[in-house]
Motif scaffolding. Structure first.
Motif, PDB file in Angstrom:
ATOM      1  N   PHE A 177      27.655  37.997  23.714  1.00  0.00           N
ATOM      2  CA  PHE A 177      26.962  37.102  22.743  1.00  0.00           C
ATOM      3  C   PHE A 177      25.775  36.774  23.060  1.00  0.00           C
ATOM      4  O   PHE A 177      24.959  36.684  22.383  1.00  0.00           O
ATOM      5  N   GLU A 178      25.535  36.758  24.839  1.00  0.00           N
ATOM      6  CA  GLU A 178      24.604  36.293  25.155  1.00  0.00           C
ATOM      7  C   GLU A 178      22.778  36.955  24.668  1.00  0.00           C
ATOM      8  O   GLU A 178      22.022  37.657  24.407  1.00  0.00           O
ATOM      9  N   ILE A 179      24.184  38.455  24.918  1.00  0.00           N
ATOM     10  CA  ILE A 179      23.196  39.707  24.560  1.00  0.00           C
ATOM     11  C   ILE A 179      22.647  40.038  23.264  1.00  0.00           C
ATOM     12  O   ILE A 179      21.547  39.959  22.474  1.00  0.00           O
ATOM     13  N   LEU A 180      23.846  39.613  22.324  1.00  0.00           N
ATOM     14  CA  LEU A 180      23.641  39.758  21.301  1.00  0.00           C
ATOM     15  C   LEU A 180      22.383  38.198  20.516  1.00  0.00           C
ATOM     16  O   LEU A 180      21.967  38.584  19.610  1.00  0.00           O
ATOM     17  N   LYS A 181      22.818  37.490  21.107  1.00  0.00           N
ATOM     18  CA  LYS A 181      21.681  36.688  20.973  1.00  0.00           C
ATOM     19  C   LYS A 181      20.205  37.150  20.952  1.00  0.00           C
ATOM     20  O   LYS A 181      19.024  36.387  20.387  1.00  0.00           O
ATOM     21  N   ARG A 182      20.267  36.855  22.400  1.00  0.00           N
ATOM     22  CA  ARG A 182      18.986  37.517  23.150  1.00  0.00           C
ATOM     23  C   ARG A 182      18.076  38.953  21.593  1.00  0.00           C
ATOM     24  O   ARG A 182      16.885  38.437  21.516  1.00  0.00           O
ATOM     25  N   GLU A 183      18.758  39.539  21.435  1.00  0.00           N
ATOM     26  CA  GLU A 183      18.340  41.459  20.207  1.00  0.00           C
ATOM     27  C   GLU A 183      18.401  40.300  19.176  1.00  0.00           C
ATOM     28  O   GLU A 183      17.090  40.649  18.610  1.00  0.00           O
ATOM     29  N   ALA A 184      18.801  39.347  19.065  1.00  0.00           N
ATOM     30  CA  ALA A 184      18.615  39.073  17.417  1.00  0.00           C
ATOM     31  C   ALA A 184      17.651  37.862  17.598  1.00  0.00           C
ATOM     32  O   ALA A 184      16.692  36.730  16.559  1.00  0.00           O
ATOM     33  N   LYS A 185      16.936  37.401  18.836  1.00  0.00           N
ATOM     34  CA  LYS A 185      15.933  36.120  18.758  1.00  0.00           C
ATOM     35  C   LYS A 185      16.524  35.367  18.422  1.00  0.00           C
ATOM     36  O   LYS A 185      15.865  34.248  17.373  1.00  0.00           O
ATOM     37  N   TYR A 186      17.445  34.851  18.876  1.00  0.00           N
ATOM     38  CA  TYR A 186      18.323  33.546  18.176  1.00  0.00           C
ATOM     39  C   TYR A 186      17.747  32.258  18.995  1.00  0.00           C
ATOM     40  O   TYR A 186      17.422  32.006  19.830  1.00  0.00           O
ATOM     41  N   ARG A 243      34.561  46.042  22.310  1.00  0.00           N
ATOM     42  CA  ARG A 243      34.104  46.934  21.390  1.00  0.00           C
ATOM     43  C   ARG A 243      32.588  47.104  21.591  1.00  0.00           C
ATOM     44  O   ARG A 243      31.602  47.560  20.449  1.00  0.00           O
ATOM     45  N   LEU A 244      31.974  47.602  22.638  1.00  0.00           N
ATOM     46  CA  LEU A 244      31.597  48.209  22.984  1.00  0.00           C
ATOM     47  C   LEU A 244      30.090  50.176  22.027  1.00  0.00           C
ATOM     48  O   LEU A 244      29.306  49.430  21.885  1.00  0.00           O
ATOM     49  N   CYS A 245      31.969  50.142  21.926  1.00  0.00           N
ATOM     50  CA  CYS A 245      31.485  51.393  21.342  1.00  0.00           C
ATOM     51  C   CYS A 245      30.653  51.343  19.970  1.00  0.00           C
ATOM     52  O   CYS A 245      29.699  51.692  19.518  1.00  0.00           O
ATOM     53  N   TRP A 246      30.903  50.079  19.346  1.00  0.00           N
ATOM     54  CA  TRP A 246      30.422  49.844  18.388  1.00  0.00           C
ATOM     55  C   TRP A 246      29.692  49.379  17.950  1.00  0.00           C
ATOM     56  O   TRP A 246      28.687  49.508  17.531  1.00  0.00           O
ATOM     57  N   PHE A 247      29.158  48.014  19.144  1.00  0.00           N
ATOM     58  CA  PHE A 247      27.547  47.521  19.415  1.00  0.00           C
ATOM     59  C   PHE A 247      26.505  48.622  19.234  1.00  0.00           C
ATOM     60  O   PHE A 247      25.706  48.669  19.305  1.00  0.00           O
ATOM     61  N   ILE A 248      27.001  48.873  20.349  1.00  0.00           N
ATOM     62  CA  ILE A 248      26.025  51.100  20.990  1.00  0.00           C
ATOM     63  C   ILE A 248      26.198  51.484  20.867  1.00  0.00           C
ATOM     64  O   ILE A 248      24.820  52.079  20.194  1.00  0.00           O
ATOM     65  N   GLY A 249      27.295  52.090  19.957  1.00  0.00           N
ATOM     66  CA  GLY A 249      26.771  53.692  19.056  1.00  0.00           C
ATOM     67  C   GLY A 249      26.730  52.883  17.344  1.00  0.00           C
ATOM     68  O   GLY A 249      26.211  53.926  17.105  1.00  0.00           O
ATOM     69  N   ILE A 302      22.472  46.606  20.956  1.00  0.00           N
ATOM     70  CA  ILE A 302      22.771  46.528  22.507  1.00  0.00           C
ATOM     71  C   ILE A 302      22.940  48.216  22.724  1.00  0.00           C
ATOM     72  O   ILE A 302      23.230  49.369  22.276  1.00  0.00           O
ATOM     73  N   SER A 303      21.407  48.750  23.874  1.00  0.00           N
ATOM     74  CA  SER A 303      21.440  49.417  24.462  1.00  0.00           C
ATOM     75  C   SER A 303      22.298  50.148  25.360  1.00  0.00           C
ATOM     76  O   SER A 303      23.024  49.358  25.564  1.00  0.00           O
ATOM     77  N   PRO A 304      22.516  51.689  25.398  1.00  0.00           N
ATOM     78  CA  PRO A 304      24.030  51.853  26.505  1.00  0.00           C
ATOM     79  C   PRO A 304      23.590  51.051  27.681  1.00  0.00           C
ATOM     80  O   PRO A 304      24.342  51.355  28.893  1.00  0.00           O
ATOM     81  N   GLU A 305      22.189  51.301  28.526  1.00  0.00           N
ATOM     82  CA  GLU A 305      21.886  50.407  29.931  1.00  0.00           C
ATOM     83  C   GLU A 305      22.618  49.547  29.294  1.00  0.00           C
ATOM     84  O   GLU A 305      23.256  49.000  30.856  1.00  0.00           O
ATOM     85  N   GLU A 306      22.612  48.507  28.613  1.00  0.00           N
ATOM     86  CA  GLU A 306      23.068  46.827  28.817  1.00  0.00           C
ATOM     87  C   GLU A 306      24.831  47.310  28.636  1.00  0.00           C
ATOM     88  O   GLU A 306      25.312  46.638  29.804  1.00  0.00           O
ATOM     89  N   GLY A 307      24.624  48.209  28.160  1.00  0.00           N
ATOM     90  CA  GLY A 307      26.244  48.104  27.875  1.00  0.00           C
ATOM     91  C   GLY A 307      26.967  48.815  29.574  1.00  0.00           C
ATOM     92  O   GLY A 307      28.285  47.944  30.182  1.00  0.00           O
TER      93      GLY A 307
END
Length: 130
Positions: A121-130, A76-82, A87-92
């Motif tokens: 999920f790890e990327i999302l947690k890092r972005e959320a500074k979880y 579901r990267l279209c949703w998370f990125i776009g 999430i950045s396009p590069e990370e995706g």
């Protein structure tokens, strides 16, 4: 033998090769629920001799592109990125390429997908500074 007959013989030599039959013709004829001969006739009508010679190589490269797009959809990267832009396009791109390479090196798609979900999920947690 006229020119059309010669062309048909040369086309058949390409299409009847073991690799073509194994990788393209037989699987697609099953997918399309048609005979091998019927699919071959369609391919002969669609493509000239030069294109037929190059098609097997493009078939292999297209598998990687399709798998890359499948990971894009399944994660579901279209949703998370776009849409969400969390999430950045590069990370995706990096994640998808890593997973494609793992499958190419023998890991099952399902196993790579599960690994990708955990990494996402790890990327999302890092972005959320979880």
């Amino acid at each position: 033998m006229d020119e059309d007959a010669k062309l048909r013989v040369m086309q058949k030599r390409i299409i009847k090769s073991y690799a073509w039959q194994r990788d393209v013709v037989v699987p697609l004829s099953k997918d399309f629920d048609c005979t091998v001969e019927e699919l071959e006739d369609v391919l002969f009508s669609l493509f000239d001799l030069g294109t037929l010679e190059a098609l097997h190589g493009t078939f292999d490269s297209a598998k990687d592109i399709c798998m890359y797009q499948k990971f894009n959809a399944d994660l579901r990267l279209c949703w998370f990125i776009g849409t969400l832009e969390v999430i950045s396009p590069e990370e995706g791109r990096e994640l998808k390429m890593k997973l494609v390479n793992e499958v190419k090196n023998g890991k099952s798609y399902e196993e790579a997908l599960k690994e990708g979900q955990l990494e996402l999920f790890e990327i999302l947690k890092r972005e959320a500074k979880y």
